[in-house]
Write a protein that holds these residues in place. Structure first.
Motif, mmCIF file in Angstrom:
data_model
loop_
_atom_site.group_PDB
_atom_site.id
_atom_site.type_symbol
_atom_site.label_atom_id
_atom_site.label_comp_id
_atom_site.label_asym_id
_atom_site.label_seq_id
_atom_site.Cartn_x
_atom_site.Cartn_y
_atom_site.Cartn_z
ATOM 1 N N LYS A 48 -66.385 -61.926 73.474
ATOM 2 C CA LYS A 48 -67.585 -61.137 73.735
ATOM 3 C C LYS A 48 -67.304 -59.645 73.862
ATOM 4 C CE LYS A 48 -69.120 -63.217 77.373
ATOM 5 N NZ LYS A 48 -69.923 -63.675 78.509
ATOM 6 N N PHE A 49 -66.154 -59.273 74.419
ATOM 7 C CA PHE A 49 -65.947 -57.886 74.774
ATOM 8 C C PHE A 49 -64.918 -57.148 73.927
ATOM 9 C CE2 PHE A 49 -67.351 -59.892 78.813
ATOM 10 C CZ PHE A 49 -68.596 -59.283 78.852
ATOM 11 N N LEU A 50 -63.976 -57.831 73.337
ATOM 12 C CA LEU A 50 -62.957 -57.174 72.523
ATOM 13 C C LEU A 50 -63.286 -57.369 71.044
ATOM 14 C CD1 LEU A 50 -59.736 -58.236 74.446
ATOM 15 C CD2 LEU A 50 -60.980 -56.078 74.599
ATOM 16 N N ARG A 51 -63.570 -56.277 70.360
ATOM 17 C CA ARG A 51 -64.037 -56.358 68.970
ATOM 18 C C ARG A 51 -62.987 -56.934 68.029
ATOM 19 N NH1 ARG A 51 -68.933 -56.439 70.281
ATOM 20 N NH2 ARG A 51 -69.805 -54.532 71.085
ATOM 21 N N ASP A 52 -61.730 -56.723 68.324
ATOM 22 C CA ASP A 52 -60.680 -57.264 67.469
ATOM 23 C C ASP A 52 -60.682 -58.794 67.512
ATOM 24 O OD1 ASP A 52 -58.515 -57.023 65.706
ATOM 25 O OD2 ASP A 52 -57.108 -57.330 67.362
ATOM 26 N N HIS A 53 -60.835 -59.350 68.695
ATOM 27 C CA HIS A 53 -60.888 -60.808 68.831
ATOM 28 C C HIS A 53 -62.189 -61.360 68.264
ATOM 29 C CE1 HIS A 53 -57.221 -61.530 71.147
ATOM 30 N NE2 HIS A 53 -57.461 -60.361 71.716
ATOM 31 N N THR A 54 -63.260 -60.622 68.399
ATOM 32 C CA THR A 54 -64.537 -61.065 67.846
ATOM 33 C C THR A 54 -64.439 -61.248 66.345
ATOM 34 O OG1 THR A 54 -65.698 -59.848 69.582
ATOM 35 C CG2 THR A 54 -66.991 -60.520 67.680
ATOM 36 N N SER A 55 -63.847 -60.284 65.662
ATOM 37 C CA SER A 55 -63.740 -60.384 64.209
ATOM 38 C C SER A 55 -62.814 -61.533 63.794
ATOM 39 C CB SER A 55 -63.251 -59.062 63.622
ATOM 40 O OG SER A 55 -61.973 -58.732 64.099
ATOM 41 N N ILE A 95 -67.759 -58.373 60.027
ATOM 42 C CA ILE A 95 -66.342 -58.326 60.394
ATOM 43 C C ILE A 95 -65.743 -56.965 60.063
ATOM 44 C CG2 ILE A 95 -64.065 -59.259 59.793
ATOM 45 C CD1 ILE A 95 -65.493 -61.987 59.451
ATOM 46 N N ILE A 96 -66.061 -56.430 58.892
ATOM 47 C CA ILE A 96 -65.554 -55.102 58.518
ATOM 48 C C ILE A 96 -66.071 -54.041 59.490
ATOM 49 C CG2 ILE A 96 -65.652 -53.312 56.728
ATOM 50 C CD1 ILE A 96 -63.742 -55.613 56.112
ATOM 51 N N TYR A 97 -67.341 -54.141 59.857
ATOM 52 C CA TYR A 97 -67.893 -53.184 60.820
ATOM 53 C C TYR A 97 -67.178 -53.291 62.158
ATOM 54 C CZ TYR A 97 -70.992 -51.019 64.165
ATOM 55 O OH TYR A 97 -71.492 -50.257 65.175
ATOM 56 N N LEU A 98 -66.992 -54.498 62.667
ATOM 57 C CA LEU A 98 -66.342 -54.677 63.972
ATOM 58 C C LEU A 98 -64.880 -54.240 63.931
ATOM 59 C CD1 LEU A 98 -67.742 -58.156 65.046
ATOM 60 C CD2 LEU A 98 -68.316 -55.927 66.010
ATOM 61 N N LYS A 99 -64.238 -54.479 62.819
ATOM 62 C CA LYS A 99 -62.810 -54.196 62.731
ATOM 63 C C LYS A 99 -62.516 -52.700 62.600
ATOM 64 C CE LYS A 99 -58.721 -56.151 62.008
ATOM 65 N NZ LYS A 99 -58.052 -56.902 63.016
ATOM 66 N N TYR A 100 -63.340 -51.987 61.816
ATOM 67 C CA TYR A 100 -62.969 -50.620 61.483
ATOM 68 C C TYR A 100 -63.938 -49.537 61.958
ATOM 69 C CZ TYR A 100 -59.659 -52.970 58.462
ATOM 70 O OH TYR A 100 -58.664 -53.752 57.994
ATOM 71 N N PHE A 101 -65.179 -49.890 62.244
ATOM 72 C CA PHE A 101 -66.152 -48.846 62.526
ATOM 73 C C PHE A 101 -66.717 -48.873 63.924
ATOM 74 C CE2 PHE A 101 -66.520 -49.512 57.879
ATOM 75 C CZ PHE A 101 -66.002 -48.282 57.501
ATOM 76 N N SER A 102 -66.500 -49.909 64.711
ATOM 77 C CA SER A 102 -67.010 -49.913 66.076
ATOM 78 C C SER A 102 -65.895 -49.506 67.034
ATOM 79 C CB SER A 102 -67.546 -51.289 66.456
ATOM 80 O OG SER A 102 -66.491 -52.198 66.614
ATOM 81 N N TYR A 103 -66.302 -48.947 68.132
ATOM 82 C CA TYR A 103 -65.323 -48.455 69.095
ATOM 83 C C TYR A 103 -65.282 -49.306 70.309
ATOM 84 C CZ TYR A 103 -65.349 -44.395 66.132
ATOM 85 O OH TYR A 103 -65.241 -43.549 65.068
#
Length: 103
Positions: A48-55, A95-103
């Motif tokens: 839920k909170f870490l975008r790397d794990h979410t992707s 996934i691309i958005y979460l991995k590279y464009f979200s902070y």
């Protein structure tokens, strides 16, 4: 693909592809927690909170769409298969958005 030839099978495949991945996310997290010997809720909070794990978990859950795709190709339901592919592409964009464009 021509959008003028959009059928109900395309829509049904899209919906099945989206919901299949949503259903398999907790299953993937459960299996991952079993093999990593971690608590399910710890990994769920990471999801839920870490975008790397979410992707990572979303991409693993998208493997479930291969089942639908394979079954629809065997039954020659190509419009349904195209809907499943579009659902997977939508998750690819997320996934691309979460991995590279979200902070």
């Amino acid at each position: 693909m021509n959008l003028r030839k959009w059928t109900n099978q395309h829509t049904f495949g899209l919906i099945v592809g989206i919901f299949s991945t949503l259903i398999f996310i907790p299953i993937v997290i459960f299996i991952y927690s079993f093999f990593e010997e971690q608590n399910f809720y710890v990994l769920w909070d990471r999801f839920k909170f870490l975008r790397d794990h979410t992707s990572k978990f979303i991409s693993l859950a998208c493997i479930s769409n291969l089942i639908w795709f394979h079954l629809s190709i065997r039954k020659q339901k190509y419009n349904f298969a195209m809907g499943v592919i579009l659902a997977t592409f939508i998750y690819f964009c997320i996934i691309i958005y979460l991995k590279y464009f979200s902070y």
